[in-house]
Design a protein around this motif. Structure first.
Motif, PDB file in Angstrom:
ATOM      1  N   TYR A   1       0.793  -1.223   0.000  1.00 42.40           N
ATOM      2  CA  TYR A   1       0.000   0.000   0.000  1.00 42.40           C
ATOM      3  C   TYR A   1       0.832   1.282   0.000  1.00 42.40           C
ATOM      4  CZ  TYR A   1      -3.671  -3.313   0.710  1.00 42.40           C
ATOM      5  OH  TYR A   1      -4.522  -4.376   0.543  1.00 42.40           O
ATOM      6  N   GLY A   2       2.116   1.180   0.202  1.00 39.97           N
ATOM      7  CA  GLY A   2       2.973   2.357   0.136  1.00 39.97           C
ATOM      8  C   GLY A   2       2.680   3.384   1.217  1.00 39.97           C
ATOM      9  N   LEU A   3       2.099   2.929   2.321  1.00 38.46           N
ATOM     10  CA  LEU A   3       1.806   3.811   3.451  1.00 38.46           C
ATOM     11  C   LEU A   3       2.637   3.390   4.660  1.00 38.46           C
ATOM     12  CD1 LEU A   3      -2.099   3.977   3.275  1.00 38.46           C
ATOM     13  CD2 LEU A   3      -0.537   5.899   2.912  1.00 38.46           C
ATOM     14  N   PRO A   4       3.021   4.346   5.508  1.00 42.42           N
ATOM     15  CA  PRO A   4       3.690   3.961   6.755  1.00 42.42           C
ATOM     16  C   PRO A   4       2.779   3.062   7.579  1.00 42.42           C
ATOM     17  CG  PRO A   4       3.851   6.333   6.384  1.00 42.42           C
ATOM     18  CD  PRO A   4       2.868   5.802   5.372  1.00 42.42           C
ATOM     19  N   VAL A   5       3.384   2.104   8.256  1.00 48.25           N
ATOM     20  CA  VAL A   5       2.626   1.152   9.071  1.00 48.25           C
ATOM     21  C   VAL A   5       3.086   1.229  10.522  1.00 48.25           C
ATOM     22  CG1 VAL A   5       2.164  -1.293   9.492  1.00 48.25           C
ATOM     23  CG2 VAL A   5       2.200  -0.421   7.150  1.00 48.25           C
ATOM     24  N   MET A   6       2.112   1.338  11.426  1.00 49.07           N
ATOM     25  CA  MET A   6       2.373   1.273  12.854  1.00 49.07           C
ATOM     26  C   MET A   6       1.839  -0.067  13.367  1.00 49.07           C
ATOM     27  SD  MET A   6       0.911   3.637  15.992  1.00 49.07           S
ATOM     28  CE  MET A   6       1.497   5.152  15.250  1.00 49.07           C
ATOM     29  N   LYS A   7       2.672  -0.811  14.088  1.00 52.63           N
ATOM     30  CA  LYS A   7       2.237  -2.104  14.641  1.00 52.63           C
ATOM     31  C   LYS A   7       2.086  -1.991  16.147  1.00 52.63           C
ATOM     32  CE  LYS A   7       1.239  -6.494  14.815  1.00 52.63           C
ATOM     33  NZ  LYS A   7       0.443  -6.408  16.049  1.00 52.63           N
ATOM     34  N   ALA A   8       0.933  -2.402  16.643  1.00 41.84           N
ATOM     35  CA  ALA A   8       0.687  -2.408  18.083  1.00 41.84           C
ATOM     36  C   ALA A   8       1.262  -3.669  18.712  1.00 41.84           C
ATOM     37  CB  ALA A   8      -0.804  -2.326  18.367  1.00 41.84           C
ATOM     38  N   VAL A   9       1.929  -3.498  19.838  1.00 43.01           N
ATOM     39  CA  VAL A   9       2.492  -4.621  20.598  1.00 43.01           C
ATOM     40  C   VAL A   9       1.981  -4.522  22.028  1.00 43.01           C
ATOM     41  CG1 VAL A   9       4.584  -5.721  21.444  1.00 43.01           C
ATOM     42  CG2 VAL A   9       4.556  -4.715  19.155  1.00 43.01           C
ATOM     43  N   GLY A  10       1.292  -5.557  22.483  1.00 39.17           N
ATOM     44  CA  GLY A  10       0.777  -5.570  23.851  1.00 39.17           C
ATOM     45  C   GLY A  10       1.849  -5.955  24.851  1.00 39.17           C
ATOM     46  N   VAL A  11       1.857  -5.268  25.988  1.00 42.86           N
ATOM     47  CA  VAL A  11       2.893  -5.484  26.997  1.00 42.86           C
ATOM     48  C   VAL A  11       2.256  -5.699  28.375  1.00 42.86           C
ATOM     49  CG1 VAL A  11       4.792  -4.392  28.259  1.00 42.86           C
ATOM     50  CG2 VAL A  11       4.639  -4.148  25.773  1.00 42.86           C
ATOM     51  N   THR A  12       2.718  -6.738  29.063  1.00 40.73           N
ATOM     52  CA  THR A  12       2.372  -6.916  30.480  1.00 40.73           C
ATOM     53  C   THR A  12       3.621  -7.113  31.328  1.00 40.73           C
ATOM     54  OG1 THR A  12       2.051  -9.296  30.120  1.00 40.73           O
ATOM     55  CG2 THR A  12       0.085  -7.905  30.101  1.00 40.73           C
ATOM     56  N   ASP A  13       4.671  -7.683  30.729  1.00 43.30           N
ATOM     57  CA  ASP A  13       5.908  -7.892  31.478  1.00 43.30           C
ATOM     58  C   ASP A  13       7.099  -7.746  30.535  1.00 43.30           C
ATOM     59  OD1 ASP A  13       6.342 -10.455  30.147  1.00 43.30           O
ATOM     60  OD2 ASP A  13       4.848 -11.268  31.505  1.00 43.30           O
ATOM     61  N   GLU A  14       8.294  -7.852  31.091  1.00 39.71           N
ATOM     62  CA  GLU A  14       9.503  -7.599  30.303  1.00 39.71           C
ATOM     63  C   GLU A  14       9.663  -8.573  29.147  1.00 39.71           C
ATOM     64  OE1 GLU A  14      14.139  -6.318  31.114  1.00 39.71           O
ATOM     65  OE2 GLU A  14      12.867  -7.013  32.760  1.00 39.71           O
ATOM     66  N   GLY A  15       9.099  -9.760  29.284  1.00 40.47           N
ATOM     67  CA  GLY A  15       9.204 -10.741  28.221  1.00 40.47           C
ATOM     68  C   GLY A  15       8.510 -10.320  26.932  1.00 40.47           C
ATOM     69  N   ASP A  16       7.560  -9.408  27.045  1.00 40.32           N
ATOM     70  CA  ASP A  16       6.837  -8.943  25.849  1.00 40.32           C
ATOM     71  C   ASP A  16       7.645  -7.948  25.028  1.00 40.32           C
ATOM     72  OD1 ASP A  16       4.458 -10.407  26.441  1.00 40.32           O
ATOM     73  OD2 ASP A  16       3.898  -8.877  27.905  1.00 40.32           O
ATOM     74  N   LEU A  17       8.713  -7.405  25.599  1.00 34.57           N
ATOM     75  CA  LEU A  17       9.449  -6.344  24.914  1.00 34.57           C
ATOM     76  C   LEU A  17      10.256  -6.846  23.722  1.00 34.57           C
ATOM     77  CD1 LEU A  17      10.673  -4.244  27.959  1.00 34.57           C
ATOM     78  CD2 LEU A  17       8.630  -3.920  26.555  1.00 34.57           C
TER      79      LEU A  17
ATOM     80  N   ILE B   1       6.046   1.777  16.222  1.00 34.16           N
ATOM     81  CA  ILE B   1       5.507   0.777  17.132  1.00 34.16           C
ATOM     82  C   ILE B   1       4.597   1.472  18.139  1.00 34.16           C
ATOM     83  CG2 ILE B   1       6.039  -0.965  18.880  1.00 34.16           C
ATOM     84  CD1 ILE B   1       6.975  -1.770  16.099  1.00 34.16           C
ATOM     85  N   LEU B   2       3.426   0.885  18.363  1.00 31.56           N
ATOM     86  CA  LEU B   2       2.530   1.341  19.419  1.00 31.56           C
ATOM     87  C   LEU B   2       2.681   0.372  20.582  1.00 31.56           C
ATOM     88  CD1 LEU B   2       0.088   3.356  20.081  1.00 31.56           C
ATOM     89  CD2 LEU B   2      -1.340   1.360  19.607  1.00 31.56           C
ATOM     90  N   VAL B   3       3.218   0.845  21.695  1.00 31.96           N
ATOM     91  CA  VAL B   3       3.394   0.006  22.879  1.00 31.96           C
ATOM     92  C   VAL B   3       2.165   0.189  23.759  1.00 31.96           C
ATOM     93  CG1 VAL B   3       4.867  -0.534  24.839  1.00 31.96           C
ATOM     94  CG2 VAL B   3       5.887   0.299  22.711  1.00 31.96           C
ATOM     95  N   ASP B   4       1.346  -0.850  23.841  1.00 29.09           N
ATOM     96  CA  ASP B   4       0.036  -0.775  24.481  1.00 29.09           C
ATOM     97  C   ASP B   4      -0.047  -1.811  25.602  1.00 29.09           C
ATOM     98  OD1 ASP B   4      -2.581  -0.060  24.950  1.00 29.09           O
ATOM     99  OD2 ASP B   4      -3.350  -0.714  23.013  1.00 29.09           O
ATOM    100  N   ALA B   5      -1.047  -1.636  26.453  1.00 27.37           N
ATOM    101  CA  ALA B   5      -1.311  -2.650  27.471  1.00 27.37           C
ATOM    102  C   ALA B   5      -1.913  -3.878  26.800  1.00 27.37           C
ATOM    103  CB  ALA B   5      -2.269  -2.096  28.524  1.00 27.37           C
TER     104      ALA B   5
END
Length: 220
Positions: free
Chosen positions: A100-116, A129-133
């Protein structure tokens, strides 16, 4: 202090767009997910994106969307970014970005350090990147649940791509969240609503003022 870029997500009316446009917000988010109370049809979203002023980035939030839906949305309205909030793999993120030739933001859910670790992995494919709960297992919504996470997990972190902090932010806590994490971008949806899915213009204004410190000094 560097400028803070604010995203107000889940806009549903021309009044919502006008309320966001009246602030220093940088992004306006439009949700395409039928289970969400903020869901828009393509005709509804087209009217809102066309009403958004130049300079306000228009972001389409999608959850595990197939190419047919992405084709329909991107062909129907002017967009500046795609936000992927589902279980898209890094490979799928890269594929959508190329198609699509558009910038993409990906959401990543976080609860603990292992999710990083996923933040780093997705930053190789996405533009932001969207860092979300991380949502509860019982929730039908991947975001917009009004939940926060331990901000100390992302305090002073540096990743390959720009990132945005989300999850449980409100006019009351956004300044503290920025101070603790050094986030340069923040995202809010339920935190500026008067009821589920209904935006409150006064809360939108208060959130942007608190995030950008455009107003009375914030006591710390």
């Amino acid at each position: 202090m560097p400028d803070i870029r604010v995203k107000i997500c889940g806009l549903r009316s021309l009044g919502d767009v006008a309320a966001v446009a009246a602030t220093k917000a940088a992004y306006a988010g439009f949700v395409f997910f039928p289970k969400s109370p903020r869901h828009l049809t393509i005709p509804q979203a087209r009217a809102l994106t066309l009403a958004a002023p130049v300079g306000l980035a228009k972001v389409a939030l999608l959850v595990d969307a197939d190419d047919a839906l992405l084709d329909a949305i991107t062909e129907a309205m002017p967009l500046d970014m795609l936000q992927l909030h589902g279980h898209e793999t890094p490979e799928r993120v890269a594929e959508i970005r190329a198609r699509y030739g558009l910038p993409v933001m990906k959401a990543v859910g976080v609860t603990d350090e292992g999710d990083l670790a996923a933040v780093f992995e997705y930053s190789l494919a996405a533009d932001q990147i969207l860092v979300d709960a991380k949502p509860p297992k019982t929730s039908a919504l991947p975001g917009g649940n009004g939940l926060s996470f331990d901000w100390r997990l992302v305090a002073q972190r540096r990743w390959l791509k720009p990132w945005m902090l989300a999850g449980g932010l409100s006019p009351q806590n956004v300044a503290e969240a920025i101070r603790l994490t050094n986030a340069r971008q923040v995202d809010v949806s339920s935190g500026v609503e008067s009821s589920h899915g209904v935006k409150d213009p006064s809360k939108i204004s208060a959130f942007v003022q608190a995030a950008t410190q455009d107003g009375p000094p914030i006591l710390r």
